[in-house]
Design a protein around this motif. Structure first.
Motif, mmCIF file in Angstrom:
data_model
loop_
_atom_site.group_PDB
_atom_site.id
_atom_site.type_symbol
_atom_site.label_atom_id
_atom_site.label_comp_id
_atom_site.label_asym_id
_atom_site.label_seq_id
_atom_site.Cartn_x
_atom_site.Cartn_y
_atom_site.Cartn_z
ATOM 1 N N GLY A 69 0.820 -1.212 0.000
ATOM 2 C CA GLY A 69 0.000 0.000 0.000
ATOM 3 C C GLY A 69 0.849 1.254 0.000
ATOM 4 O O GLY A 69 0.566 2.214 -0.724
ATOM 5 N N SER A 70 1.899 1.243 0.799
ATOM 6 C CA SER A 70 2.809 2.384 0.863
ATOM 7 C C SER A 70 3.513 2.588 -0.474
ATOM 8 O O SER A 70 3.651 3.723 -0.952
ATOM 9 C CB SER A 70 3.840 2.155 1.971
ATOM 10 N N LYS A 71 3.955 1.499 -1.081
ATOM 11 C CA LYS A 71 4.606 1.584 -2.391
ATOM 12 C C LYS A 71 3.652 2.171 -3.427
ATOM 13 O O LYS A 71 4.040 3.033 -4.220
ATOM 14 C CB LYS A 71 5.060 0.206 -2.860
ATOM 15 N N LEU A 72 2.410 1.706 -3.421
ATOM 16 C CA LEU A 72 1.422 2.177 -4.386
ATOM 17 C C LEU A 72 1.171 3.672 -4.233
ATOM 18 O O LEU A 72 1.104 4.404 -5.225
ATOM 19 C CB LEU A 72 0.116 1.391 -4.240
ATOM 20 N N VAL A 73 1.050 4.131 -3.002
ATOM 21 C CA VAL A 73 0.813 5.559 -2.763
ATOM 22 C C VAL A 73 1.982 6.386 -3.286
ATOM 23 O O VAL A 73 1.782 7.392 -3.975
ATOM 24 C CB VAL A 73 0.562 5.827 -1.260
ATOM 25 N N TRP A 74 3.208 5.984 -2.982
ATOM 26 C CA TRP A 74 4.368 6.742 -3.445
ATOM 27 C C TRP A 74 4.473 6.747 -4.959
ATOM 28 O O TRP A 74 4.802 7.765 -5.567
ATOM 29 C CB TRP A 74 5.655 6.213 -2.823
ATOM 30 N N ILE A 75 4.203 5.610 -5.590
ATOM 31 C CA ILE A 75 4.268 5.557 -7.055
ATOM 32 C C ILE A 75 3.215 6.471 -7.665
ATOM 33 O O ILE A 75 3.485 7.199 -8.622
ATOM 34 C CB ILE A 75 4.126 4.105 -7.553
ATOM 35 N N LEU A 76 2.014 6.477 -7.107
ATOM 36 C CA LEU A 76 0.961 7.368 -7.611
ATOM 37 C C LEU A 76 1.332 8.838 -7.443
ATOM 38 O O LEU A 76 1.090 9.653 -8.324
ATOM 39 C CB LEU A 76 -0.373 7.072 -6.931
ATOM 40 N N VAL A 77 1.931 9.174 -6.302
ATOM 41 C CA VAL A 77 2.356 10.557 -6.073
ATOM 42 C C VAL A 77 3.382 10.973 -7.117
ATOM 43 O O VAL A 77 3.310 12.056 -7.688
ATOM 44 C CB VAL A 77 2.915 10.736 -4.642
ATOM 45 N N ILE A 78 4.339 10.087 -7.408
ATOM 46 C CA ILE A 78 5.375 10.411 -8.391
ATOM 47 C C ILE A 78 4.798 10.500 -9.798
ATOM 48 O O ILE A 78 5.196 11.358 -10.588
ATOM 49 C CB ILE A 78 6.526 9.396 -8.300
ATOM 50 N N LEU A 79 3.851 9.635 -10.127
ATOM 51 C CA LEU A 79 3.265 9.686 -11.463
ATOM 52 C C LEU A 79 2.378 10.913 -11.660
ATOM 53 O O LEU A 79 2.338 11.488 -12.749
ATOM 54 C CB LEU A 79 2.455 8.415 -11.732
ATOM 55 N N LEU A 80 1.670 11.326 -10.615
ATOM 56 C CA LEU A 80 0.767 12.470 -10.728
ATOM 57 C C LEU A 80 1.485 13.811 -10.583
ATOM 58 O O LEU A 80 1.077 14.813 -11.172
ATOM 59 C CB LEU A 80 -0.353 12.364 -9.697
ATOM 60 N N LEU A 81 2.541 13.837 -9.766
ATOM 61 C CA LEU A 81 3.317 15.064 -9.532
ATOM 62 C C LEU A 81 4.798 14.743 -9.726
ATOM 63 O O LEU A 81 5.532 14.579 -8.751
ATOM 64 C CB LEU A 81 3.089 15.568 -8.100
ATOM 65 N N PRO A 82 5.258 14.656 -10.958
ATOM 66 C CA PRO A 82 6.603 14.139 -11.218
ATOM 67 C C PRO A 82 7.739 14.840 -10.469
ATOM 68 O O PRO A 82 8.554 14.174 -9.837
ATOM 69 C CB PRO A 82 6.778 14.325 -12.726
ATOM 70 N N VAL A 83 7.806 16.134 -10.498
ATOM 71 C CA VAL A 83 8.915 16.839 -9.849
ATOM 72 C C VAL A 83 8.701 16.896 -8.346
ATOM 73 O O VAL A 83 9.570 16.510 -7.552
ATOM 74 C CB VAL A 83 9.078 18.259 -10.431
ATOM 75 N N ILE A 84 7.544 17.351 -7.928
ATOM 76 C CA ILE A 84 7.240 17.484 -6.508
ATOM 77 C C ILE A 84 7.201 16.106 -5.844
ATOM 78 O O ILE A 84 7.647 15.952 -4.707
ATOM 79 C CB ILE A 84 5.909 18.238 -6.308
ATOM 80 N N GLY A 85 6.689 15.097 -6.548
ATOM 81 C CA GLY A 85 6.619 13.750 -6.003
ATOM 82 C C GLY A 85 7.974 13.182 -5.665
ATOM 83 O O GLY A 85 8.161 12.578 -4.602
ATOM 84 N N VAL A 86 8.959 13.373 -6.543
ATOM 85 C CA VAL A 86 10.318 12.884 -6.264
ATOM 86 C C VAL A 86 10.916 13.625 -5.079
ATOM 87 O O VAL A 86 11.545 13.018 -4.212
ATOM 88 C CB VAL A 86 11.216 13.020 -7.512
#
Length: 62
Positions: free
Chosen positions: A32-49
């Motif tokens: 679940g944690s992995k999925l949330v982080w991957i979604l954050v990075i895909l939706l907000l590429p710069v800010i997510g990283v």
């Protein structure tokens, strides 16, 4: 105001995103944690990283 990320900057963002996602997939965190982080990075590429580098799991990092 239009802001476009193109050329070398866009390529660097893509490389950083792929690197972060690969590190997330290989981390020992829950699915679940992995999925949330991957979604954050895909939706907000710069800010997510940036958020992942600051607040992501520290396992395996010195």
């Amino acid at each position: 105001m239009n802001i476009e990320v193109t050329g070398i900057v866009g390529f660097l963002v893509l490389i950083l995103d792929i690197w972060a996602i690969l590190n997330i997939v290989n981390a020992g965190a829950s699915m679940g944690s992995k999925l949330v982080w991957i979604l954050v990075i895909l939706l907000l590429p710069v800010i997510g990283v940036i958020l992942w580098l600051l607040f992501g799991p520290r396992a395996g990092r010195a």
